[in-house]
Design an enzyme around this catalytic site. Structure first.
Site, mmCIF file in Angstrom:
data_model
loop_
_atom_site.group_PDB
_atom_site.id
_atom_site.type_symbol
_atom_site.label_atom_id
_atom_site.label_comp_id
_atom_site.label_asym_id
_atom_site.label_seq_id
_atom_site.Cartn_x
_atom_site.Cartn_y
_atom_site.Cartn_z
ATOM 1 N N LYS A 129 -19.173 -21.903 -23.179
ATOM 2 C CA LYS A 129 -19.140 -20.514 -23.647
ATOM 3 C C LYS A 129 -19.287 -19.522 -22.498
ATOM 4 C CE LYS A 129 -20.085 -21.202 -28.482
ATOM 5 N NZ LYS A 129 -20.273 -22.677 -28.562
HETATM 6 C C1 LIG Z 1 -19.550 -23.564 -29.339
HETATM 7 C C2 LIG Z 1 -19.487 -25.006 -28.948
HETATM 8 C C3 LIG Z 1 -18.499 -25.873 -29.465
HETATM 9 C C4 LIG Z 1 -17.498 -25.447 -30.503
HETATM 10 O O1 LIG Z 1 -16.535 -24.534 -30.007
HETATM 11 P P1 LIG Z 1 -15.677 -23.645 -31.028
HETATM 12 O O2 LIG Z 1 -14.999 -22.642 -30.171
HETATM 13 O O3 LIG Z 1 -16.667 -23.012 -31.962
HETATM 14 O O4 LIG Z 1 -14.725 -24.554 -31.729
HETATM 15 C C5 LIG Z 1 -18.479 -27.181 -29.010
HETATM 16 N N1 LIG Z 1 -19.392 -27.630 -28.115
HETATM 17 C C6 LIG Z 1 -20.352 -26.831 -27.602
HETATM 18 C C7 LIG Z 1 -21.337 -27.403 -26.641
HETATM 19 C C8 LIG Z 1 -20.438 -25.485 -27.987
HETATM 20 O O5 LIG Z 1 -21.412 -24.709 -27.476
#
Ligand SMILES: *Cc1c(COP(=O)(O)O)cnc(C)c1O
Length: 491
Positions: A129
């Site tokens: 993220k």
């Molecule tokens: C947010 C997240 C996801 C999922 O990603 P999306 O964009 O919501 O599909 C997967 N793995 C981790 C570690 C995350 O923080």
């Protein structure tokens, strides 16, 4: 480049296309839809060739400028250069060039099948993220300064998103972050990561309750529109368009790093929850990036896997949403999914509105084409390259062990879901890139269960739990929350 809502009435004069900067600070369109560009910018073979030698920051600039046409190029270039540095994405592992923001690592190569891991978790909070959120922090600061405006970000987190937002917004002019989290419910590591921030513009509120109580408070405060306007409240959730665009960049980077010429194709497997990450892959593909398959990997919460196998989209109730050992994928409703469905139904906004209204009223829709279904567009899903698979707690444990034994690296639980599903979708001649979405240190309990030893912590995180913490505890009382916000904004 102009943007429209996925639910915009085609005939209505109310359909006023927006510029990138207009939608940057917002979330949902006023009609409840999500913003998408009126058409996807196309990337030529010549451009792809030229991009092979670019740094990550330069590549991000080339892609962003196709979407953010209303931001002067020199400004955009400065923003991407400031964001994608080896300082911010300090490489957590040995043996990889520090300047490579998203290095690839070949895990396996046999009989023409190749499995590669793309590291996306070298940012400040050790999860992918950061890739988008760090850019968002700089874009927000830039846009607010231009308008001489301020913004108070108000959200709830159970872990990853809140910390990524705080590390992106800390110290930014014109921005304050109010982040609710369930008191004593996050892991010690996650708590320390957020609460050890001492920046005056970061306000952590530990709510006596569970995550749903936090979310209810956010909803209650946000539904008070006069309060929301007066306090200049905004969000940074996963439907934010700029976050999606920022994620498009690493699909290009992964492709360019895994290939030597543009007649080669690659596939991506993406650990998925809200469909934000893989939606960026869909957009990269629509721009002309030679992607063969986009494989959505889910955990036990398999809303997306069910759709890509059957054409039935059925959201789950809270009671049917499992708490798993890949908690960032524990979602019952994929908030970015509407963007793909809009393309799937031929960008028909009326139909998109009808389908997602049915999600609200009937809990889902059915595009399988069987009698009584809502349509037959499921037959077209394959044209968009989508595939899927599912992974369980036992699969995660097995995969973490396998990967440690076979390749000598320790992966996190979400990435393990990805590798499990990627292995089921390998094809000769097409490199499969798995997106690493977090580092193992963030989910140590499961690593301990799988390997009998702790995950290694990257430098700088060794004693994070011992750092002084700054937060307030509050009962789930909306009036108190509003007071707290008003006192701290002085508005
Ligand atoms: C947010 C997240 C996801 C999922 O990603 P999306 O964009 O919501 O599909 C997967 N793995 C981790 C570690 C995350 O923080």
């Amino acid at each position: 480049m102009q943007y429209v809502s996925t639910r915009a009435a085609a005939s209505a004069a109310s359909q006023s296309p927006q510029q990138f900067s207009d939608i940057l600070l917002g979330g949902l369109a006023p009609d409840g839809g999500l913003y998408l560009p009126t058409e996807y910018p196309q990337v030529t073979g010549a451009e792809l060739d030229a991009w092979r030698k670019l740094s990550y920051a330069e590549l991000a600039f080339e892609i962003l400028k196709k979407f953010a046409t209303d931001i002067p190029e020199a400004d955009l270039k400065a923003l991407t250069a400031k964001t994608y540095t080896a300082d911010v994405y300090r490489n957590a592992r040995e043996g990889e060039a520090a300047a490579d923001i998203t290095p690839l690592r070949v895990l396996e190569e046999s009989k023409g099948k190749k499995l590669v891991l793309q590291a996306l978790s070298n940012g400040p909070t050790l999860a992918f993220k950061d890739m988008a959120m760090q850019l968002l922090g700089n874009l927000f600061e830039y846009a607010l300064a231009k308008k001489d405006a301020e913004l108070n970000i108000f959200g709830a987190t159970s872990g990853d998103t809140g910390s990524a937002a705080e590390y992106a917004m800390r110290g930014k002019k014109g921005i304050r972050v109010f982040m609710l989290s369930p008191h004593k419910k996050m892991s010690a590591f996650q708590t320390a990561q957020m609460f050890s921030l001492q920046d005056p513009n970061i306000l952590n509120i530990a709510v006596e309750g569970v995550f749903d109580d936090c979310q209810d408070m956010v909803k209650a405060v946000s539904n008070d529109l006069p309060f929301k306007a007066k306090q200049k409240i905004g969000t940074v959730n996963s439907i934010n368009w700029a976050r999606v665009v920022a994620q498009v960049v690493y699909y290009f980077r992964g492709y360019l790093a895994a290939t030597t010429s543009n007649d080669q194709k690659v596939s991506f497997t993406v650990p998925s929850g809200n469909f934000g990450n893989i939606c960026a892959g869909h957009i990269a593909r629509m721009m002309g990036l030679p992607i063969a398959k986009l494989v959505a990997a889910t955990n036990e919460n398999d809303v997306l896997d069910e759709f890509f196998r059957t054409g039935v989209y059925r959201v789950r109730k809270s009671a049917e949403t499992y708490h798993t050992s890949s908690p960032s994928m524990d979602i019952s409703k994929a908030s970015n999914f509407e963007r793909f469905i809009y393309d799937l139904v031929g960008r028909d906004a009326e139909r998109t509105r009808a389908l997602f209204t049915k999600v609200e009223t009937h809990g889902g829709f059915d595009l399988s084409g069987y009698p009584g279904s809502d349509g037959d567009e499921f037959t077209k899903v394959a044209q968009y390259g989508f595939k899927s698979g599912k992974s369980t707690h036992q699969d995660r444990l097995d995969t973490i062990r396998d990967v440690a034994d076979d390749y000598g690296i320790v992966i996190d639980t979400h990435t393990a879901d990805g590798i499990k599903v990627a292995r089921e979708n390998l094809e000769p001649g097409v490199t499969m890139i798995v997106l690493e979405t977090a580092l193992a240190a963030k989910f140590n309990e499961t690593i301990l269960e799988a390997l009998g030893e702790d995950a290694e912590r990257p430098a700088g995180f060794e004693n994070i739990e011992a750092l002084p913490q700054r937060f307030v505890v509050m009962s789930s009382d909306v009036a108190k929350m509003k007071d707290y916000i008003a006192t701290n904004t002085g508005l």
